[in-house]
Design a protein around this motif. Structure first.
Motif, PDB file in Angstrom:
ATOM      1  N   THR A 182       0.835  -1.198   0.000  1.00  0.00           N
ATOM      2  CA  THR A 182       0.000   0.000   0.000  1.00  0.00           C
ATOM      3  C   THR A 182       0.867   1.244   0.000  1.00  0.00           C
ATOM      4  O   THR A 182       1.810   1.341   0.794  1.00  0.00           O
ATOM      5  CB  THR A 182      -0.923   0.027   1.242  1.00  0.00           C
ATOM      6  N   ALA A 183       0.542   2.172  -0.887  1.00  0.00           N
ATOM      7  CA  ALA A 183       1.212   3.475  -0.911  1.00  0.00           C
ATOM      8  C   ALA A 183       0.251   4.529  -0.388  1.00  0.00           C
ATOM      9  O   ALA A 183      -0.941   4.516  -0.732  1.00  0.00           O
ATOM     10  CB  ALA A 183       1.662   3.821  -2.319  1.00  0.00           C
ATOM     11  N   ILE A 184       0.772   5.421   0.438  1.00  0.00           N
ATOM     12  CA  ILE A 184      -0.022   6.538   0.965  1.00  0.00           C
ATOM     13  C   ILE A 184       0.621   7.823   0.469  1.00  0.00           C
ATOM     14  O   ILE A 184       1.786   8.097   0.780  1.00  0.00           O
ATOM     15  CB  ILE A 184      -0.083   6.511   2.497  1.00  0.00           C
ATOM     16  N   VAL A 185      -0.116   8.584  -0.310  1.00  0.00           N
ATOM     17  CA  VAL A 185       0.419   9.806  -0.908  1.00  0.00           C
ATOM     18  C   VAL A 185      -0.460  10.986  -0.552  1.00  0.00           C
ATOM     19  O   VAL A 185      -1.596  10.822  -0.096  1.00  0.00           O
ATOM     20  CB  VAL A 185       0.518   9.670  -2.453  1.00  0.00           C
ATOM     21  N   GLY A 186       0.081  12.159  -0.785  1.00  0.00           N
ATOM     22  CA  GLY A 186      -0.651  13.384  -0.490  1.00  0.00           C
ATOM     23  C   GLY A 186       0.301  14.493  -0.114  1.00  0.00           C
ATOM     24  O   GLY A 186       1.498  14.267   0.109  1.00  0.00           O
ATOM     25  N   PRO A 187      -0.212  15.721  -0.024  1.00  0.00           N
ATOM     26  CA  PRO A 187       0.658  16.858   0.311  1.00  0.00           C
ATOM     27  C   PRO A 187       1.146  16.797   1.748  1.00  0.00           C
ATOM     28  O   PRO A 187       0.625  16.025   2.572  1.00  0.00           O
ATOM     29  CB  PRO A 187      -0.268  18.064   0.087  1.00  0.00           C
ATOM     30  N   TYR A 202      -7.783  13.672  -8.046  1.00  0.00           N
ATOM     31  CA  TYR A 202      -6.682  14.362  -7.372  1.00  0.00           C
ATOM     32  C   TYR A 202      -5.348  13.699  -7.693  1.00  0.00           C
ATOM     33  O   TYR A 202      -4.361  14.379  -7.984  1.00  0.00           O
ATOM     34  CB  TYR A 202      -6.931  14.361  -5.857  1.00  0.00           C
ATOM     35  N   PHE A 203      -5.299  12.363  -7.645  1.00  0.00           N
ATOM     36  CA  PHE A 203      -4.050  11.644  -7.923  1.00  0.00           C
ATOM     37  C   PHE A 203      -3.588  11.900  -9.353  1.00  0.00           C
ATOM     38  O   PHE A 203      -2.388  12.099  -9.609  1.00  0.00           O
ATOM     39  CB  PHE A 203      -4.251  10.140  -7.686  1.00  0.00           C
ATOM     40  N   TYR A 204      -4.514  11.896 -10.277  1.00  0.00           N
ATOM     41  CA  TYR A 204      -4.179  12.137 -11.681  1.00  0.00           C
ATOM     42  C   TYR A 204      -3.562  13.527 -11.861  1.00  0.00           C
ATOM     43  O   TYR A 204      -2.553  13.688 -12.557  1.00  0.00           O
ATOM     44  CB  TYR A 204      -5.438  12.000 -12.537  1.00  0.00           C
ATOM     45  N   LYS A 205      -4.138  14.520 -11.191  1.00  0.00           N
ATOM     46  CA  LYS A 205      -3.605  15.886 -11.290  1.00  0.00           C
ATOM     47  C   LYS A 205      -2.194  15.960 -10.685  1.00  0.00           C
ATOM     48  O   LYS A 205      -1.316  16.625 -11.240  1.00  0.00           O
ATOM     49  CB  LYS A 205      -4.534  16.859 -10.563  1.00  0.00           C
ATOM     50  N   MET A 206      -1.985  15.285  -9.553  1.00  0.00           N
ATOM     51  CA  MET A 206      -0.657  15.266  -8.942  1.00  0.00           C
ATOM     52  C   MET A 206       0.355  14.613  -9.882  1.00  0.00           C
ATOM     53  O   MET A 206       1.494  15.081 -10.017  1.00  0.00           O
ATOM     54  CB  MET A 206      -0.699  14.497  -7.611  1.00  0.00           C
ATOM     55  N   THR A 219       3.505  -7.536   4.512  1.00  0.00           N
ATOM     56  CA  THR A 219       2.631  -6.360   4.464  1.00  0.00           C
ATOM     57  C   THR A 219       3.506  -5.122   4.428  1.00  0.00           C
ATOM     58  O   THR A 219       4.362  -4.940   5.299  1.00  0.00           O
ATOM     59  CB  THR A 219       1.710  -6.321   5.699  1.00  0.00           C
ATOM     60  N   LEU A 220       3.292  -4.271   3.439  1.00  0.00           N
ATOM     61  CA  LEU A 220       4.158  -3.105   3.255  1.00  0.00           C
ATOM     62  C   LEU A 220       3.313  -1.845   3.107  1.00  0.00           C
ATOM     63  O   LEU A 220       2.351  -1.819   2.327  1.00  0.00           O
ATOM     64  CB  LEU A 220       5.051  -3.290   2.024  1.00  0.00           C
ATOM     65  N   VAL A 221       3.690  -0.809   3.850  1.00  0.00           N
ATOM     66  CA  VAL A 221       3.044   0.506   3.757  1.00  0.00           C
ATOM     67  C   VAL A 221       4.129   1.523   3.424  1.00  0.00           C
ATOM     68  O   VAL A 221       5.090   1.683   4.178  1.00  0.00           O
ATOM     69  CB  VAL A 221       2.337   0.893   5.067  1.00  0.00           C
ATOM     70  N   LEU A 222       3.958   2.220   2.299  1.00  0.00           N
ATOM     71  CA  LEU A 222       4.943   3.190   1.834  1.00  0.00           C
ATOM     72  C   LEU A 222       4.321   4.576   1.791  1.00  0.00           C
ATOM     73  O   LEU A 222       3.339   4.805   1.081  1.00  0.00           O
ATOM     74  CB  LEU A 222       5.445   2.800   0.435  1.00  0.00           C
ATOM     75  N   VAL A 223       4.887   5.486   2.563  1.00  0.00           N
ATOM     76  CA  VAL A 223       4.486   6.895   2.515  1.00  0.00           C
ATOM     77  C   VAL A 223       5.436   7.615   1.567  1.00  0.00           C
ATOM     78  O   VAL A 223       6.656   7.515   1.717  1.00  0.00           O
ATOM     79  CB  VAL A 223       4.532   7.529   3.914  1.00  0.00           C
ATOM     80  N   SER A 224       4.889   8.330   0.599  1.00  0.00           N
ATOM     81  CA  SER A 224       5.752   8.940  -0.403  1.00  0.00           C
ATOM     82  C   SER A 224       5.113  10.190  -0.994  1.00  0.00           C
ATOM     83  O   SER A 224       3.884  10.282  -1.119  1.00  0.00           O
ATOM     84  CB  SER A 224       6.044   7.931  -1.521  1.00  0.00           C
ATOM     85  N   HIS A 225       5.982  11.160  -1.331  1.00  0.00           N
ATOM     86  CA  HIS A 225       5.548  12.312  -2.117  1.00  0.00           C
ATOM     87  C   HIS A 225       5.672  12.009  -3.603  1.00  0.00           C
ATOM     88  O   HIS A 225       4.922  12.532  -4.424  1.00  0.00           O
ATOM     89  CB  HIS A 225       6.399  13.545  -1.768  1.00  0.00           C
ATOM     90  N   ARG A 226       6.660  11.188  -3.928  1.00  0.00           N
ATOM     91  CA  ARG A 226       6.874  10.824  -5.322  1.00  0.00           C
ATOM     92  C   ARG A 226       5.818   9.816  -5.776  1.00  0.00           C
ATOM     93  O   ARG A 226       5.461   8.908  -5.040  1.00  0.00           O
ATOM     94  CB  ARG A 226       8.266  10.230  -5.504  1.00  0.00           C
ATOM     95  N   LEU A 227       5.387   9.973  -7.014  1.00  0.00           N
ATOM     96  CA  LEU A 227       4.348   9.100  -7.547  1.00  0.00           C
ATOM     97  C   LEU A 227       4.897   8.099  -8.558  1.00  0.00           C
ATOM     98  O   LEU A 227       4.148   7.269  -9.081  1.00  0.00           O
ATOM     99  CB  LEU A 227       3.246   9.948  -8.208  1.00  0.00           C
TER     100      LEU A 227
END
Length: 572
Positions: free
Chosen positions: A368-373, A560-564, A520-528
Motif C-alpha cells: 500500500t502506498a499513501i500519498v498526499g501533500p 486528485y491523484f491524476y492531477k498530482m 505487508t508493506l506501507v509506503l508513505v511517499s511524495h513521489r508518484l
C-alpha cells in the motif's frame, strides 16, 4: 507526595544498608555525646586530685569513645552513601523502564534540553532524600531522647532546656525558612531547565547560527540564562547557610542557659559542681546533629518538586496496556493484516485534527502506498500503527485484534521501520547495522550494504554523532539496509528515498520489494513514480482519505491523484 512514595518504595529495597546507616549513625551520635560528657567529667574530676586509677579509667573511656565515634561515623557514611548510590541506580532503572515505551511521544512533547534537565538534574536532586531527609531525623531523635533521658538523672531542668532547644531547632526554625526557600528552589528548577534548553539548542544549532550570523545573539541569551541560574543558586546557598547559622546560634544560647542554670543549682546545692562541665559539654555536642536539620524542609520541598517534575513525564503511562492482564502478541513470522475503522486523532494541545474518520484495510501481504501533500496525515498514520499515539476515536485492528489489547513491543518487534529522520549512533557502520539484529555476520551486513548501493562503505568506517559525516542519501540507504537485516513481516516506510537519485531509488525498490514479496508493506511517499506495482494507493489531504484504488484506477478517474501525477510529469 505520591511521587515521593515511589522514591520511598524504591529506597526500601535497600533495607539492610538503611538499617546499618541508622544503627551506626546512632552509635556515632551517642558516642560523640558520651565522649564530650566523659571529657567534661574528667576535667572536673582531675581538678579534685582523685586516685590515679580513677583518672586512668576515665582517660581510657574517653579514648574508647573517641575510637568508637570515628569508626561508627565512617561506617555510617559508608552504608548511607552506598545505599544512596544504589537507590539512585534503582530510580534511574525504574524511570527508564517507564520512559522507554513512551519515548517517541515524549520526544515530541518535551524540549530535549528540558527533558535532559529532568532526567539528570532532578534524579541527582533526589540523592538528598535519603542522605538528608529520611534517616538523619531518626538518628537525631534517638540520640536526643537518649541524651535527655541521661541528663534528667542529674537535672530535670537541663533536660527540659535540651527538649525545648530540640523543638526550636528541629521544627520552628526550619519551617520559618522553608517558605522562602521553596520560592527560590522553584526559580532554580525553572532556570536549570531553561539553561539546559539553551545549551542544547546552541550546540545542535551552532552551524545554522553561524551561517545566519546569529551566533553572538544566541551566546548573549545563553550567558543571560547562565547568570540568572547562578544568581538563584547563590540565593539558595545564602538562605541555607543563614538558616543553619540561626540554628547554631540558638543551640549556643541553650548551652549558655544550661551553664547559667547549672551554676545556679550548684550554688543552691541542688547539683554537684563536678557535673556542671559535663552538662555543658553534652549540650554543645548534642546540637551538632540538630543544626543541619534547619535545612531538612528545604531539601524535602526540593525533593518533592524534583520527584514531581521527574515522574510527571511518565505519570500518564497508565494506559490500556497496564489495565490488561495478558496483552496479546503479534506472530513474528506472519504478515499481519491491518484495518482502521473511523479513526480520529488530534495531537495533544493542538486545535486542528491530524487524522479524521479514516477507514481503510491493508490485507496481509499487501503493498500500500499513501500519498498526499505535506501535513495530510501520512506520517501520523504510521505513528498510530506503531502505537506511539493512541487514537482519540475509532479502532485499529491487527489480524482482527484491537491494537489496545496488543503489546506495543510486539508491534515494534514485527515492524521494519524507516522514518523521515533516522538516528545513527557514534561508532562504526557495523555498530549501527547491529542494531537490527544480534549475531549478524559481516557477510550479511556487507550484502545489505550492497543491496542499497553502499558498497563504498566498509563495516569499520566511522559514523559520527547523528551520522554527520554521511550525506542525506547515504543516511537513508543505511537506514534501509538496517531494516533489511531486521526480522518481521510488516514494512512501514516513511519517505525512505526522498534524498536518493532516481536510478539508485529504482534499484533499491526492486531489491526491497523482492525481499518484502509476501510481507505487508506501507509506503508513505511524495513521489508518484514507481507506484504501479502497489496493490492500492491511498490519497490523503488534511487528515482525510479523498481517493483510493490501484494506480490504473486512479489515473482513469482523473481525480486528485491524476492531477498530482500530471504536475510531477511536468516538473520532470
Amino acid at each position: 507526595m505520591k511521587d515521593l512514595a515511589i522514591v520511598v518504595k524504591l529506597m526500601m529495597a535497600e533495607k539492610k544498608d538503611i538499617f546499618y546507616s541508622i544503627l551506626f549513625g546512632f552509635v556515632a551520635g551517642i558516642a560523640a555525646v558520651g565522649l564530650f560528657a566523659a571529657s567534661g567529667y574528667l576535667i572536673s574530676k582531675a581538678a579534685l586530685a582523685p586516685p590515679i586509677y580513677a583518672l586512668i579509667i576515665l582517660t581510657s573511656t574517653v579514648k574508647l569513645l573517641g575510637f568508637t565515634k570515628a569508626i561508627s561515623r565512617y561506617l555510617e557514611r559508608y552504608f548511607s552513601h552506598r545505599a544512596t548510590f544504589t537507590i539512585l541506580s534503582n530510580l534511574r532503572i525504574f524511570f527508564f523502564e517507564k520512559l522507554e515505551p513512551l519515548a517517541p511521544g515524549i520526544l515530541q512533547n518535551y524540549r530535549s534540553g528540558d527533558l535532559l534537565a529532568r532526567i539528570v538534574g532532578d534524579v541527582e536532586r533526589l540523592q538528598n532524600f535519603f542522605l538528608r531527609i529520611f534517616y538523619p531525623p531518626i538518628v537525631l531523635t534517638i540520640v536526643f531522647l537518649s541524651t535527655i533521658l541521661f541528663t534528667s538523672f542529674f537535672s530535670i531542668y537541663a533536660a527540659l532546656a535540651l527538649l525545648i532547644g530540640l523543638i526550636i531547632t528541629v521544627f520552628v526554625v526550619p519551617v520559618l525558612f522553608a517558605v522562602r526557600q521553596a520560592k527560590i528552589a522553584s526559580r532554580i528548577r525553572e532556570g536549570r531547565g531553561e539553561l539546559s534548553t539553551e545549551v542544547t539548542e546552541f550546540l545542535h544549532g551552532f552551524r545554522d547560527l553561524k551561517i545566519y550570523q546569529k551566533l553572538e545573539e544566541k551566546e548573549r541569551s545563553l550567558i543571560h540564562s547562565s547568570e540568572a541560574y547562578i544568581k538563584e543558586q547563590e540565593q539558595e546557598g545564602i538562605n541555607m547557610m543563614y538558616s543553619q547559622s540561626v540554628n547554631t546560634f540558638i543551640s549556643l544560647i541553650v548551652s549558655w542557659f544550661i551553664l547559667a542554670l547549672g551554676a545556679y543549682f550548684v550554688v543552691e546545692g541542688e547539683l554537684e559542681g563536678i557535673f556542671l562541665a559535663m552538662l555543658v559539654m553534652i549540650s554543645l555536642t548534642v546540637f551538632e546533629d540538630a543544626s543541619p536539620m534547619a535545612v531538612l524542609p528545604i531539601y524535602l520541598q526540593d525533593c518533592k518538586r524534583a520527584a514531581t517534575r521527574l515522574f510527571s513525564i511518565v505519570r500518564e503511562e497508565k494506559v490500556e496496556e497496564e489495565i490488561q492482564e495478558d496483552l496479546k502478541q503479534l506472530e513474528h513470522h506472519k504478515a499481519p493484516s491491518i484495518e482502521l475503522n473511523d479513526v480520529t486523532f488530534r495531537f495533544p494541545d493542538e486545535w486542528r485534527t491530524a487524522f479524521q474518520d479514516v477507514s481503510l484495510r491493508l490485507p496481509a501481504g499487501s503493498k500500500t502506498a499513501i500519498v498526499g501533500p505535506s501535513g495530510s496525515g501520512k506520517s501520523t498514520l504510521l505513528q498510530l500503527l506503531l502505537k506511539i499515539y493512541k487514537a482519540d476515536q475509532g479502532n485499529i485492528l491487527f489480524d482482527g485484534v484491537s491494537i489496545g489489547t496488543i503489546d506495543q513491543t510486539s508491534i515494534w518487534n514485527v515492524a521494519k521501520v524507516v522514518l523521515q529522520e533516522n538516528h545513527f549512533f557514534f561508532g562504526t557502520v557495523r555498530d549501527n547495522l547491529l542494531l537490527a539484529k544480534d549475531n549478524l555476520t559481516d557477510e550479511q551486513m556487507e550484502n545489505a550494504l550492497a543491496n542499497v548501493r553502499l558498497e563504498h562503505l566498509s563495516l569499520a568506517d566511522p559514523i559520527f554523532e547523528k551520522g554527520e559525516n554521511l550525506s542525506g542519501g547515504e543516511k537513508q540507504r543505511l537506514a534501509i539496509a538496517r531494516v533489511m537485516l531486521k526480522g518481521g513481516r510488516l514494512w512501514l516506510l516513511d519517505e525512505p528515498t526522498s534524498s536518493i537519485d532516481a536510478l539508485t531509488e529504482q534499484a533499491i525498490y526492486e531489491r526491497l520489494f523482492k525481499q518484502a514479496k509476501d510481507d505487508t508493506l506501507v509506503l508513505v511517499s511524495h513521489r508518484l513514480t514507481g507506484l504501479e506495482k502497489m496493490d492500492q494507493i491511498i490519497v490523503m489531504e488534511q487528515g482525510k482519505i479523498i481517493e483510493s484504488g490501484t494506480f490504473a484506477e486512479l489515473i482513469e478517474r482523473k481525480g486528485y491523484f491524476y492531477k498530482m501525477k500530471e504536475i510531477e510529469k511536468g516538473l520532470l
